[in-house]
Motif scaffolding. Structure first.
Motif, short mmCIF file in Angstrom:
data_model
loop_
_atom_site.label_atom_id
_atom_site.label_comp_id
_atom_site.label_asym_id
_atom_site.label_seq_id
_atom_site.Cartn_x
_atom_site.Cartn_y
_atom_site.Cartn_z
N ASN A 118 -8.15 -2.02 -15.96
CA ASN A 118 -6.98 -3.03 -16.10
C ASN A 118 -7.35 -4.16 -16.14
O ASN A 118 -6.76 -5.00 -17.03
CB ASN A 118 -6.18 -2.68 -14.73
N CYS A 119 -8.39 -4.52 -15.45
CA CYS A 119 -8.81 -6.18 -15.63
C CYS A 119 -9.41 -6.30 -16.93
O CYS A 119 -9.55 -7.42 -17.57
CB CYS A 119 -9.80 -6.59 -14.47
N ALA A 120 -10.28 -5.20 -17.56
CA ALA A 120 -11.17 -5.42 -18.55
C ALA A 120 -9.97 -5.54 -20.04
O ALA A 120 -10.00 -6.40 -20.87
CB ALA A 120 -11.84 -4.31 -19.06
N MET A 147 -14.56 16.13 -11.37
CA MET A 147 -15.38 15.72 -10.21
C MET A 147 -15.24 14.31 -10.29
O MET A 147 -15.44 13.68 -11.38
CB MET A 147 -16.50 16.06 -10.06
N ALA A 148 -15.15 13.32 -9.36
CA ALA A 148 -14.91 11.93 -9.37
C ALA A 148 -16.24 11.37 -8.58
O ALA A 148 -16.29 11.63 -7.36
CB ALA A 148 -13.81 11.45 -8.90
N ASP A 149 -16.97 10.30 -8.90
CA ASP A 149 -17.84 9.74 -8.37
C ASP A 149 -17.72 8.35 -8.19
O ASP A 149 -17.37 7.65 -9.32
CB ASP A 149 -19.44 9.88 -8.92
N LEU A 150 -17.62 7.75 -7.12
CA LEU A 150 -17.45 6.23 -6.94
C LEU A 150 -18.79 5.52 -7.45
O LEU A 150 -19.74 5.59 -7.06
CB LEU A 150 -17.27 5.99 -5.52
N VAL A 151 -18.19 4.73 -8.38
CA VAL A 151 -19.54 3.85 -9.07
C VAL A 151 -19.61 2.57 -8.50
O VAL A 151 -20.65 2.03 -8.18
CB VAL A 151 -19.14 3.59 -10.48
N GLY A 152 -18.53 1.94 -7.95
CA GLY A 152 -18.35 0.58 -7.59
C GLY A 152 -17.26 -0.01 -7.36
O GLY A 152 -16.09 0.65 -7.42
N VAL A 153 -17.18 -1.12 -7.05
CA VAL A 153 -15.70 -2.00 -6.89
C VAL A 153 -15.77 -2.99 -7.89
O VAL A 153 -16.69 -3.72 -8.14
CB VAL A 153 -15.79 -2.60 -5.28
N CYS A 154 -14.39 -3.37 -8.51
CA CYS A 154 -14.14 -3.92 -9.29
C CYS A 154 -14.54 -5.54 -8.99
O CYS A 154 -14.02 -6.05 -8.14
CB CYS A 154 -12.73 -4.06 -9.74
N ARG A 155 -15.21 -6.09 -9.67
CA ARG A 155 -15.55 -7.59 -9.19
C ARG A 155 -14.47 -8.63 -9.41
O ARG A 155 -14.53 -9.58 -8.63
CB ARG A 155 -16.58 -8.15 -10.43
N ARG A 156 -13.43 -8.18 -10.03
CA ARG A 156 -12.38 -9.00 -10.18
C ARG A 156 -11.11 -8.98 -9.37
O ARG A 156 -10.49 -9.63 -8.44
CB ARG A 156 -11.63 -9.04 -11.65
N CYS A 157 -10.80 -7.41 -9.00
CA CYS A 157 -9.53 -7.13 -8.28
C CYS A 157 -9.71 -6.48 -6.94
O CYS A 157 -9.10 -6.29 -6.14
CB CYS A 157 -8.58 -6.50 -8.94
N GLY A 158 -11.30 -5.94 -6.91
CA GLY A 158 -11.65 -5.14 -5.89
C GLY A 158 -11.11 -3.55 -5.70
O GLY A 158 -11.33 -2.87 -4.64
N THR A 159 -10.57 -3.30 -6.92
CA THR A 159 -10.35 -1.70 -7.05
C THR A 159 -11.57 -0.66 -7.10
O THR A 159 -12.45 -1.39 -7.73
CB THR A 159 -9.24 -1.53 -8.40
N GLU A 160 -11.45 0.29 -6.37
CA GLU A 160 -12.69 1.23 -6.72
C GLU A 160 -12.75 1.77 -8.06
O GLU A 160 -11.70 2.03 -8.65
CB GLU A 160 -12.31 2.29 -5.68
N VAL A 161 -13.93 1.79 -8.76
CA VAL A 161 -14.03 2.49 -10.13
C VAL A 161 -14.72 3.66 -9.98
O VAL A 161 -15.73 3.72 -9.38
CB VAL A 161 -14.81 1.28 -10.95
N TYR A 162 -14.30 4.68 -10.53
CA TYR A 162 -15.12 6.05 -10.67
C TYR A 162 -15.36 6.42 -12.21
O TYR A 162 -14.94 5.76 -12.80
CB TYR A 162 -14.02 6.83 -10.14
N CYS A 163 -16.21 7.28 -11.67
CA CYS A 163 -16.78 8.04 -13.10
C CYS A 163 -16.16 9.48 -12.83
O CYS A 163 -16.52 10.34 -11.87
CB CYS A 163 -18.44 8.06 -13.17
#
Length: 54
Positions: A36-38, A1-17
């Motif tokens: 990737n940005c980290a 199961m994947a939950d959307l946590v937010g959007v990367c502050r640097r590149c705008g990619t969706e970040v999931y848990c």
């Protein structure tokens, strides 16, 4: 199961848990940064900077 946590502050990619694993880091001041940005700049904007100081 994947939950959307937010959007990367640097590149705008969706970040999931996924399965309890955050596919990014929590940035100082709020928000998230994708893995990737980290990896490109591991200390900038991460809470990990404070772990070594005391």
């Amino acid at each position: 199961m994947a939950d959307l946590v937010g959007v990367c502050r640097r590149c705008g990619t969706e970040v999931y848990c996924r399965g309890g694993f955050l596919e990014g880091i929590v940035a100082e001041g709020g928000g998230v940064i994708c893995l990737n940005c980290a990896e490109r700049e591991p200390n900038e904007g991460s809470e990990a900077e404070d772990e070594g100081s005391a």
